[in-house]
Design a protein around this motif. Structure first.
Motif, PDB file in Angstrom:
ATOM      1  N   PRO A  42       0.807  -1.221   0.000  1.00 47.01           N
ATOM      2  CA  PRO A  42       0.000   0.000   0.000  1.00 47.01           C
ATOM      3  C   PRO A  42       0.843   1.275   0.000  1.00 47.01           C
ATOM      4  N   ALA A  43       1.981   1.251   0.681  1.00 45.88           N
ATOM      5  CA  ALA A  43       2.845   2.437   0.710  1.00 45.88           C
ATOM      6  C   ALA A  43       3.334   2.809  -0.686  1.00 45.88           C
ATOM      7  N   ILE A  44       3.587   1.808  -1.511  1.00 43.95           N
ATOM      8  CA  ILE A  44       4.034   2.069  -2.880  1.00 43.95           C
ATOM      9  C   ILE A  44       2.889   2.651  -3.695  1.00 43.95           C
ATOM     10  N   GLN A  45       1.717   2.091  -3.560  1.00 39.22           N
ATOM     11  CA  GLN A  45       0.552   2.633  -4.259  1.00 39.22           C
ATOM     12  C   GLN A  45       0.325   4.096  -3.866  1.00 39.22           C
ATOM     13  N   GLN A  46       0.404   4.382  -2.578  1.00 37.47           N
ATOM     14  CA  GLN A  46       0.177   5.742  -2.097  1.00 37.47           C
ATOM     15  C   GLN A  46       1.264   6.690  -2.572  1.00 37.47           C
ATOM     16  N   GLY A  47       2.495   6.212  -2.615  1.00 40.15           N
ATOM     17  CA  GLY A  47       3.605   7.047  -3.072  1.00 40.15           C
ATOM     18  C   GLY A  47       3.430   7.502  -4.514  1.00 40.15           C
ATOM     19  N   ILE A  48       2.935   6.589  -5.366  1.00 38.29           N
ATOM     20  CA  ILE A  48       2.682   6.947  -6.765  1.00 38.29           C
ATOM     21  C   ILE A  48       1.572   7.986  -6.853  1.00 38.29           C
ATOM     22  N   ILE A  49       0.501   7.785  -6.077  1.00 40.59           N
ATOM     23  CA  ILE A  49      -0.632   8.721  -6.087  1.00 40.59           C
ATOM     24  C   ILE A  49      -0.186  10.114  -5.643  1.00 40.59           C
ATOM     25  N   GLU A  50       0.587  10.176  -4.560  1.00 48.73           N
ATOM     26  CA  GLU A  50       1.039  11.473  -4.045  1.00 48.73           C
ATOM     27  C   GLU A  50       1.952  12.193  -5.038  1.00 48.73           C
ATOM     28  N   TYR A  51       2.777  11.429  -5.751  1.00 48.63           N
ATOM     29  CA  TYR A  51       3.707  12.055  -6.691  1.00 48.63           C
ATOM     30  C   TYR A  51       2.980  12.757  -7.834  1.00 48.63           C
ATOM     31  N   ILE A  52       1.864  12.203  -8.286  1.00 46.15           N
ATOM     32  CA  ILE A  52       1.182  12.776  -9.449  1.00 46.15           C
ATOM     33  C   ILE A  52       0.088  13.773  -9.076  1.00 46.15           C
ATOM     34  N   GLN A  53      -0.114  14.029  -7.768  1.00 42.06           N
ATOM     35  CA  GLN A  53      -1.207  14.901  -7.359  1.00 42.06           C
ATOM     36  C   GLN A  53      -1.049  16.340  -7.838  1.00 42.06           C
ATOM     37  N   ASP A  54       0.199  16.821  -8.003  1.00 40.02           N
ATOM     38  CA  ASP A  54       0.355  18.197  -8.475  1.00 40.02           C
ATOM     39  C   ASP A  54       0.230  18.311  -9.993  1.00 40.02           C
ATOM     40  N   GLY A  55       0.056  17.155 -10.666  1.00 44.49           N
ATOM     41  CA  GLY A  55      -0.218  17.175 -12.099  1.00 44.49           C
ATOM     42  C   GLY A  55       0.997  17.255 -12.992  1.00 44.49           C
ATOM     43  N   TYR A  56       2.204  17.261 -12.436  1.00 48.53           N
ATOM     44  CA  TYR A  56       3.414  17.371 -13.253  1.00 48.53           C
ATOM     45  C   TYR A  56       4.084  16.010 -13.441  1.00 48.53           C
ATOM     46  N   LEU A  57       4.374  15.695 -14.687  1.00 49.46           N
ATOM     47  CA  LEU A  57       5.110  14.478 -15.030  1.00 49.46           C
ATOM     48  C   LEU A  57       6.259  14.879 -15.947  1.00 49.46           C
ATOM     49  N   SER A  58       7.191  15.605 -15.405  1.00 51.46           N
ATOM     50  CA  SER A  58       8.284  16.197 -16.179  1.00 51.46           C
ATOM     51  C   SER A  58       9.444  15.216 -16.347  1.00 51.46           C
ATOM     52  N   GLU A 266      17.397   7.334 -24.008  1.00 50.25           N
ATOM     53  CA  GLU A 266      17.160   6.413 -22.909  1.00 50.25           C
ATOM     54  C   GLU A 266      16.691   7.197 -21.685  1.00 50.25           C
ATOM     55  N   GLY A 267      16.362   6.494 -20.633  1.00 48.89           N
ATOM     56  CA  GLY A 267      15.865   7.126 -19.419  1.00 48.89           C
ATOM     57  C   GLY A 267      14.763   6.275 -18.825  1.00 48.89           C
ATOM     58  N   VAL A 268      14.428   6.544 -17.572  1.00 50.18           N
ATOM     59  CA  VAL A 268      13.494   5.705 -16.834  1.00 50.18           C
ATOM     60  C   VAL A 268      12.331   6.552 -16.339  1.00 50.18           C
ATOM     61  N   SER A 269      11.144   6.010 -16.422  1.00 48.38           N
ATOM     62  CA  SER A 269       9.954   6.681 -15.926  1.00 48.38           C
ATOM     63  C   SER A 269      10.157   7.204 -14.504  1.00 48.38           C
ATOM     64  N   THR A 270       9.837   8.472 -14.291  1.00 46.26           N
ATOM     65  CA  THR A 270       9.960   9.030 -12.944  1.00 46.26           C
ATOM     66  C   THR A 270       8.986   8.354 -11.971  1.00 46.26           C
ATOM     67  N   LEU A 271       7.812   7.984 -12.458  1.00 47.26           N
ATOM     68  CA  LEU A 271       6.850   7.267 -11.607  1.00 47.26           C
ATOM     69  C   LEU A 271       7.448   5.964 -11.082  1.00 47.26           C
ATOM     70  N   SER A 272       8.139   5.254 -11.963  1.00 46.39           N
ATOM     71  CA  SER A 272       8.745   3.981 -11.569  1.00 46.39           C
ATOM     72  C   SER A 272       9.842   4.202 -10.532  1.00 46.39           C
ATOM     73  N   GLN A 273      10.609   5.260 -10.703  1.00 47.56           N
ATOM     74  CA  GLN A 273      11.671   5.553  -9.739  1.00 47.56           C
ATOM     75  C   GLN A 273      11.100   5.940  -8.376  1.00 47.56           C
ATOM     76  N   ILE A 274      10.029   6.725  -8.381  1.00 50.46           N
ATOM     77  CA  ILE A 274       9.376   7.079  -7.121  1.00 50.46           C
ATOM     78  C   ILE A 274       8.880   5.818  -6.423  1.00 50.46           C
ATOM     79  N   ALA A 275       8.276   4.915  -7.193  1.00 55.65           N
ATOM     80  CA  ALA A 275       7.797   3.650  -6.610  1.00 55.65           C
ATOM     81  C   ALA A 275       8.954   2.864  -5.998  1.00 55.65           C
ATOM     82  N   GLY A 276      10.086   2.822  -6.696  1.00 58.04           N
ATOM     83  CA  GLY A 276      11.245   2.105  -6.177  1.00 58.04           C
ATOM     84  C   GLY A 276      11.786   2.735  -4.904  1.00 58.04           C
ATOM     85  N   SER A 277      11.867   4.057  -4.888  1.00 57.88           N
ATOM     86  CA  SER A 277      12.363   4.752  -3.708  1.00 57.88           C
ATOM     87  C   SER A 277      11.445   4.543  -2.514  1.00 57.88           C
ATOM     88  N   VAL A 278      10.132   4.657  -2.740  1.00 64.00           N
ATOM     89  CA  VAL A 278       9.158   4.447  -1.658  1.00 64.00           C
ATOM     90  C   VAL A 278       9.227   3.009  -1.156  1.00 64.00           C
TER      91      VAL A 278
END
Length: 385
Positions: A42-58, A266-278
């Motif tokens: 659940p912490a990983i699911q929540q971490g992804i949700i919180e990361y995208i709440q401001d609407g930026y996927l830069s 190349e490069g890695v999805s920021t969402l995926s990295q946030i999930a990994g860090s969380v």
């Protein structure tokens, strides 16, 4: 938390591919790909949700988000006797991609790499994909001990790389500091690179110690790459997130440049990295329960198969797969075809395609599911004969 009631089978039938629920007919139990049947923490699911709440996927930094690199380095230093700084970490699109990029960096067409036999098919595939030549070093299928004399004998002027899998898939062996140090001495004496795939290094039983390869000697740190991923320990295969670690910053910087990570190629999805860090920073309570459940399943499966007359199981020190030996004379392919047809259970054959020549006569069983599913699947396998 890890009972049958915690598995959403309808979701798995829609989403779990790679030889699992979404690819098989109804009624078949998949004990195949090493991917958990449980929801991610659940912490990983929540971490992804919180990361995208401001609407930026830069765009993120080319080598990875600072918080991702720091969490991976800290995790290795705390849990695996590592000695990394965040700059020693490169975010990649899965451990599998990391293996391929390392082979591409180290090998020119015609160069040779030594891999273990048996071992996961990605080792062979990565080498051959870049025009390299594979040399197989035998591993005892019961003890997983590496024949180091044979390893030395395989080295010639074309050899550039030794690849190890620690903990070992599919044998579940953790290689000791002494064994790793001997490998580092051999590699150093012949000026070889070493790649250590450590994607399974979080799934370790009985509180055994684990040493990341680069930590065992100065020689190991000087010319090696370590591969890590999140698909096994945190159920994040679909996010395609992993890391390559290297203690020599100049080498890693050159690797990053030549692997096209210093661009938008190349490069890695920021969402995926946030999930990994969380996962590493906040999902420890979930992970601890998951590991305890897996150890119970390991013991259960070992005991059930030990009493059977058709399979002789190993007791893995790590991973959530068993690699039992077939006792009734069938080949690996014949056995898996039989239990699929008559027992409605899918397992992975110990064939050359998946694990190399040394795997024949075995099957691989994944036990990262509920106790109920595991018991039913093993019962069906035994009763199918």
């Amino acid at each position: 938390m890890f009972t049958n009631n915690d598995i959403n089978f309808e979701a798995l039938k829609r989403k779990a591919y790679n030889g699992r629920w979404a690819t098989l007919e109804d009624g078949i139990i998949p004990l195949t790909a090493a991917d958990p049947d449980f929801r991610t923490a659940p912490a990983i699911q929540q971490g992804i949700i919180e990361y995208i709440q401001d609407g930026y996927l830069s765009y993120g930094p080319f080598s990875g988000l600072p918080e991702f690199k720091k969490s991976v380095a800290d995790h290795f230093n705390k849990e695996k006797n590592g000695n990394f700084v965040p700059e020693n970490v490169l975010a990649v699109n899965s451990a599998a991609q990391g293996m391929f990029l390392i082979a591409k960096y180290v090998l020119k067409p015609g160069d040779e790499a030594i891999i273990l036999d048996p071992v996961d098919f990605l080792f062979k595939k990565s080498v051959e994909a870049v025009g390299g030549v594979v040399n197989l070093c035998p591993v005892d299928p019961q003890t997983a001990e590496i024949d180091l004399e044979k390893l030395v004998s395989l080295i010639n002027s074309k050899t550039k790389l030794i690849s190890i899998c620690n903990p070992h898939n599919p044998l579940g062996k953790i290689y000791s500091k002494d064994v790793l140090k001997k490998i580092s001495e051999i590699a150093s004496a012949h000026d070889l690179w070493v790649m250590s795939d450590e994607i399974w290094s979080d799934i370790i039983y009985d509180h055994r110690d684990f040493h990341t390869y680069s930590s065992v000697s100065t020689e190991a740190a000087n010319k090696s790459f370590t591969v890590y991923g999140f698909s096994k320990s945190f159920g994040m295969a679909g996010l395609r997130i992993g890391a390559v670690l290297c203690n020599d910053q100049e080498i890693l910087d050159d690797f990053t440049e030549k692997s096209n990570f210093n661009s938008t190629i190349e490069g890695v999805s920021t969402l995926s990295q946030i999930a990994g860090s969380v996962a590493l920073e906040k999902a420890k309570p979930w992970y601890d329960e998951f590991l305890s459940h897996l150890q119970s399943n390991r013991d259960l499966a070992f005991n059930i198969l030990t009493r059977s007359e058709i399979l002789s199981p190993n007791l893995p020190e790590a991973t959530f797969v068993l690699f039992p030996k077939i006792k009734n004379g069938l080949t690996s392919e014949e056995f898996t075809s039989h239990v699929l047809q008559y027992g409605k259970v899918a397992v992975v054959p110990g064939s050359e395609r998946w694990f190399g020549k040394g795997a024949e006569g075995h099957i691989r069983i994944c036990f990262s599911t509920s106790q109920e599913i595991l018991e039913e699947g093993l019962s069906r396998i035994i009763k199918s004969f």
